[in-house]
Design an enzyme around this catalytic site. Structure first.
Site, PDB file in Angstrom:
ATOM      1  CB  SER A 108      58.669  33.117  21.675  1.00 56.24           C
ATOM      2  OG  SER A 108      58.016  31.880  21.501  1.00 56.24           O
TER       3      SER A 108
ATOM      4  CG  HIS B 272      54.826  32.757  25.323  1.00 56.93           C
ATOM      5  ND1 HIS B 272      54.548  31.473  24.967  1.00 56.93           N
ATOM      6  CD2 HIS B 272      55.651  33.233  24.348  1.00 56.93           C
ATOM      7  CE1 HIS B 272      55.152  31.177  23.820  1.00 56.93           C
ATOM      8  NE2 HIS B 272      55.837  32.230  23.433  1.00 56.93           N
TER       9      HIS B 272
ATOM     10  CG  HIS C 143      47.414  26.639  23.812  1.00 60.55           C
ATOM     11  ND1 HIS C 143      47.301  27.016  22.501  1.00 60.55           N
ATOM     12  CD2 HIS C 143      48.733  26.567  24.081  1.00 60.55           C
ATOM     13  CE1 HIS C 143      48.518  27.144  21.995  1.00 60.55           C
ATOM     14  NE2 HIS C 143      49.410  26.889  22.929  1.00 60.55           N
TER      15      HIS C 143
ATOM     16  NE  ARG D 281      53.612  22.113  23.444  1.00 59.35           N
ATOM     17  CZ  ARG D 281      53.620  23.445  23.465  1.00 59.35           C
ATOM     18  NH1 ARG D 281      54.697  24.104  23.048  1.00 59.35           N
ATOM     19  NH2 ARG D 281      52.574  24.126  23.882  1.00 59.35           N
TER      20      ARG D 281
ATOM     21  CG  ASP E 268      54.619  26.379  29.924  1.00 59.44           C
ATOM     22  OD1 ASP E 268      55.766  26.036  29.600  1.00 59.44           O
ATOM     23  OD2 ASP E 268      53.965  27.233  29.304  1.00 59.44           O
TER      24      ASP E 268
HETATM   25  N1  HAX Z   1      43.025  30.143  34.509  1.00 61.07           N
HETATM   26  C1  HAX Z   1      42.087  31.089  34.721  1.00 61.07           C
HETATM   27  N2  HAX Z   1      41.461  31.765  33.735  1.00 61.07           N
HETATM   28  C2  HAX Z   1      41.803  31.441  32.493  1.00 61.07           C
HETATM   29  C3  HAX Z   1      42.735  30.448  32.181  1.00 61.07           C
HETATM   30  C4  HAX Z   1      43.379  29.788  33.261  1.00 61.07           C
HETATM   31  N3  HAX Z   1      44.312  28.876  33.076  1.00 61.07           N
HETATM   32  N4  HAX Z   1      42.852  30.343  30.840  1.00 61.07           N
HETATM   33  C5  HAX Z   1      42.002  31.256  30.309  1.00 61.07           C
HETATM   34  N5  HAX Z   1      41.360  31.923  31.305  1.00 61.07           N
HETATM   35  C6  HAX Z   1      40.433  33.026  31.173  1.00 61.07           C
HETATM   36  C7  HAX Z   1      41.067  34.181  30.420  1.00 61.07           C
HETATM   37  O1  HAX Z   1      41.889  34.957  31.283  1.00 61.07           O
HETATM   38  C8  HAX Z   1      39.859  34.906  29.887  1.00 61.07           C
HETATM   39  O2  HAX Z   1      39.283  35.607  30.962  1.00 61.07           O
HETATM   40  P1  HAX Z   1      38.547  37.038  30.749  1.00 61.07           P
HETATM   41  O3  HAX Z   1      37.489  36.810  29.714  1.00 61.07           O
HETATM   42  O4  HAX Z   1      38.016  37.365  32.099  1.00 61.07           O
HETATM   43  O5  HAX Z   1      39.623  37.979  30.269  1.00 61.07           O
HETATM   44  C9  HAX Z   1      38.910  33.747  29.533  1.00 61.07           C
HETATM   45  O6  HAX Z   1      39.337  32.639  30.356  1.00 61.07           O
HETATM   46  C10 HAX Z   1      38.919  33.333  28.092  1.00 61.07           C
HETATM   47  O7  HAX Z   1      40.257  33.039  27.726  1.00 61.07           O
HETATM   48  P2  HAX Z   1      40.585  32.013  26.536  1.00 61.07           P
HETATM   49  O8  HAX Z   1      39.995  32.596  25.283  1.00 61.07           O
HETATM   50  O9  HAX Z   1      40.193  30.642  26.910  1.00 61.07           O
HETATM   51  O10 HAX Z   1      42.186  32.047  26.493  1.00 61.07           O
HETATM   52  P3  HAX Z   1      43.151  33.087  25.774  1.00 61.07           P
HETATM   53  O11 HAX Z   1      43.368  32.626  24.390  1.00 61.07           O
HETATM   54  O12 HAX Z   1      42.707  34.493  25.977  1.00 61.07           O
HETATM   55  O13 HAX Z   1      44.479  32.907  26.637  1.00 61.07           O
HETATM   56  C11 HAX Z   1      46.220  31.727  27.718  1.00 61.07           C
HETATM   57  C12 HAX Z   1      45.294  31.780  26.507  1.00 61.07           C
HETATM   58  C13 HAX Z   1      47.225  30.612  27.530  1.00 61.07           C
HETATM   59  C14 HAX Z   1      46.969  33.062  27.844  1.00 61.07           C
HETATM   60  C15 HAX Z   1      45.348  31.469  28.989  1.00 61.07           C
HETATM   61  O14 HAX Z   1      44.724  30.219  28.873  1.00 61.07           O
HETATM   62  C16 HAX Z   1      46.131  31.551  30.288  1.00 61.07           C
HETATM   63  O15 HAX Z   1      46.308  32.651  30.825  1.00 61.07           O
HETATM   64  N6  HAX Z   1      46.621  30.377  30.833  1.00 61.07           N
HETATM   65  C17 HAX Z   1      47.448  30.359  32.018  1.00 61.07           C
HETATM   66  C18 HAX Z   1      48.865  30.780  31.722  1.00 61.07           C
HETATM   67  C19 HAX Z   1      49.590  29.707  30.910  1.00 61.07           C
HETATM   68  O16 HAX Z   1      49.586  28.535  31.242  1.00 61.07           O
HETATM   69  N7  HAX Z   1      50.272  30.140  29.850  1.00 61.07           N
HETATM   70  C20 HAX Z   1      51.060  29.234  28.990  1.00 61.07           C
HETATM   71  C21 HAX Z   1      50.353  28.922  27.679  1.00 61.07           C
HETATM   72  C22 HAX Z   1      51.149  28.006  26.784  1.00 61.07           C
HETATM   73  C23 HAX Z   1      52.399  28.679  26.353  1.00 61.07           C
HETATM   74  O17 HAX Z   1      52.421  29.655  25.619  1.00 61.07           O
HETATM   75  N8  HAX Z   1      53.484  28.205  26.841  1.00 61.07           N
HETATM   76  O18 HAX Z   1      54.638  28.857  26.642  1.00 61.07           O
END
Ligand code: HAX
Length: 441
Positions: A242, A272, A319, A328, A374
């Site tokens: 964002s 996000h 994250h 937070r 979140d």
């Molecule tokens: N549940 C399951 N799998 C997860 C995970 C979770 N909560 N978090 C990461 N992973 C997975 C990823 O999908 C990725 O899998 P693949 O290799 O198979 O593609 C692997 O673990 C490595 O990911 P990472 O390097 O640890 O995390 P990223 O930087 O790629 O992604 C995210 C960060 C926040 C997008 C991710 O942790 C996620 O999808 N979390 C759940 C959704 C969420 O809570 N989003 C909000 C984040 C905070 C925010 O922006 N708030 O607004």
């Protein structure tokens, strides 16, 4: 010129000169190096922009102009009788780098309250014109886009304006937009979930307190929750979707309405800001499937494993930058301990917090198994009766306006150019790996 605008301009002029000197003297110094994997994997860890209002540390979490969340809670002015910081104070801090006095914060509340008057009716008509099942974030962004008709920057640019003066109109647009965000956001809520029965502002209230009132939640502790919520969600340095989107679109000299709306379309993604709705939806499904409002650790563990086996993420966990429990999350947990320690949904969130990290850790691929912002916010809202989880990201968007628009003011005041990183194709990469000259050299 108002005090905030004068102070902001003085600080921006100072920094602008410092930046010119830094670039002149050190402009060819290298900041890190980029690895091939990084350009395929979301540019993670590449330092590629300057964003003045906040900085994220992987271990300790967010700092706003050097202040942690607990420090903000201790140092920022509060509403009369309130216990949480006023988001007006955080905005002042992000704009100036200085903590405001109580009088400064009160003046900002009054200024925003005045600017919010006479919001054009066509903004609300645009929301009404949408199909009734439009997601609240879609409605909100459409309202913001309809308000773009009021952009002073866009008008002045069309008339022809010296680029030295851009910052002044960006500032005015940002202040006007922030002042009206609670009106648009609350309109979406009442329109969607309360039969369209709208509530009038109380101009004497602070920005977040009045937002709580406009939503229809007048308990003092809910107003305090909104002050805390609007403060902690405001900014998370510049690389998140964002903030970066707002910054990128703004760099094309799109006005603050266009830039912020673009950023909020990114916030509406489930990885996000939409994660806050996904958390409550996921807990609701878990409670239904397990037949209990308060599942135990073993039951939660089974459900988490099923979520992962189904190829889904556990919302609220992980994250891209943080490597510890999000402060937070902790700030919201502390609020809950004080105001609702026995709430079943809140206790379920805490039980999930005990259960999920070791499971995610055991997968060996997740870089951060800890909860993010979140994971907690929805349970607090459910406690007060704000149960319509599809609305939650709109609250996040209202708060995020403070950070991304403060940053937009800085970017124009510092005259940052249009953003344009270089991309390559996989054919380029393959040729380079075979020993051909790289196109990036
Ligand atoms: N549940 C399951 N799998 C997860 C995970 C979770 N909560 N978090 C990461 N992973 C997975 C990823 O999908 C990725 O899998 P693949 O290799 O198979 O593609 C692997 O673990 C490595 O990911 P990472 O390097 O640890 O995390 P990223 O930087 O790629 O992604 C995210 C960060 C926040 C997008 C991710 O942790 C996620 O999808 N979390 C759940 C959704 C969420 O809570 N989003 C909000 C984040 C905070 C925010 O922006 N708030 O607004």
């Amino acid at each position: 010129m108002d005090k905030l605008k004068t102070l902001f301009k003085a600080k921006a002029d100072l920094l602008s000169n410092e930046i010119k000197d830094i670039i002149k003297e050190h402009g060819t110094k290298k900041i890190g190096e980029v690895q091939l994997a990084q350009i395929y994997q979301g540019m993670r860890g590449i330092t590629g922009m300057v964003y003045e209002t906040s900085l994220l540390d992987a271990q300790e979490g967010i700092r706003f102009r050097g202040f942690t969340i607990p420090e903000l809670q201790a140092k920022l002015p509060r509403a009369k009788g309130g216990t949480e910081p006023l988001p007006e104070g955080l905005f002042w801090l992000m704009m100036t780098g200085e903590l405001p006095s109580e009088a400064d914060t009160a003046a900002l509340s009054a200024d925003w309250s005045e600017r919010a008057k006479n919001t054009p009716q066509h903004v609300f008509n645009a929301i009404d014109a949408l199909v009734s099942n439009s997601h609240p974030m879609t409605q909100f962004v459409v309202g913001v886009m309809a308000l773009q008709s009021e952009s002073i920057f866009a008008k002045k640019y069309a008339e022809g304006v010296n680029k030295k003066d851009y910052w002044s109109f960006i500032y005015e647009d940002s202040m006007n937009l922030i002042s009206r965000i609670p009106l648009i956001a609350a309109y979406v809520y009442r329109h969607t979930y309360r039969n369209g029965l709208q509530i009038s502002s109380i101009p004497e209230l602070d920005w977040a307190g009045n937002f709580a009132h406009l939503l229809g939640f007048d308990q003092e502790s809910f107003k305090d929750l909104m002050r805390l919520y609007m403060t902690i969600h405001a900014d998370h340095e510049g690389g998140n979707v964002s903030a970066h989107t707002t910054h990128l679109v703004g760099s094309a000299l799109s006005d603050p309405y266009l830039s912020y709306a673009a950023g909020m379309n990114g916030l509406a993604g489930p990885l996000h800001g939409l994660a806050n709705q996904e958390v409550i939806k996921w807990i609701g499904h878990m409670q239904k499937e397990l037949g209990t409002e308060t599942p135990n650790g073993d039951q939660i563990a089974e459900y988490v494993k099923k979520t992962l086996a189904d190829g889904k993420v556990v919302p609220g966990y992980g994250h891209a930058v943080l490597r510890k429990t999000d402060p937070r999350f902790t700030a919201q947990q502390d609020f809950a301990k004080k105001h609702m320690p026995d709430d079943p949904m809140v206790n379920t969130v805490w039980k999930i917090f005990e259960t999920v990290p070791p499971i995610l850790q055991s997968l060996g691929k997740i870089k951060n198994p800890w909860p993010n912002v979140d994971a907690h916010s929805g349970a607090l809202l459910v406690h007060y009766g704000l149960k319509e989880y599809e609305y939650y990201t709109v609250l996040f968007a209202a708060s995020r306006a403070l950070g991304v628009l403060a940053s937009l003011c800085w970017s124009r005041a510092l005259n940052f150019p249009i953003e344009r990183p270089k991309s390559v194709t996989t054919d380029n990469v393959k040729a380079w790996l075979k020993g051909e000259d790289a196109i990036w050299d």
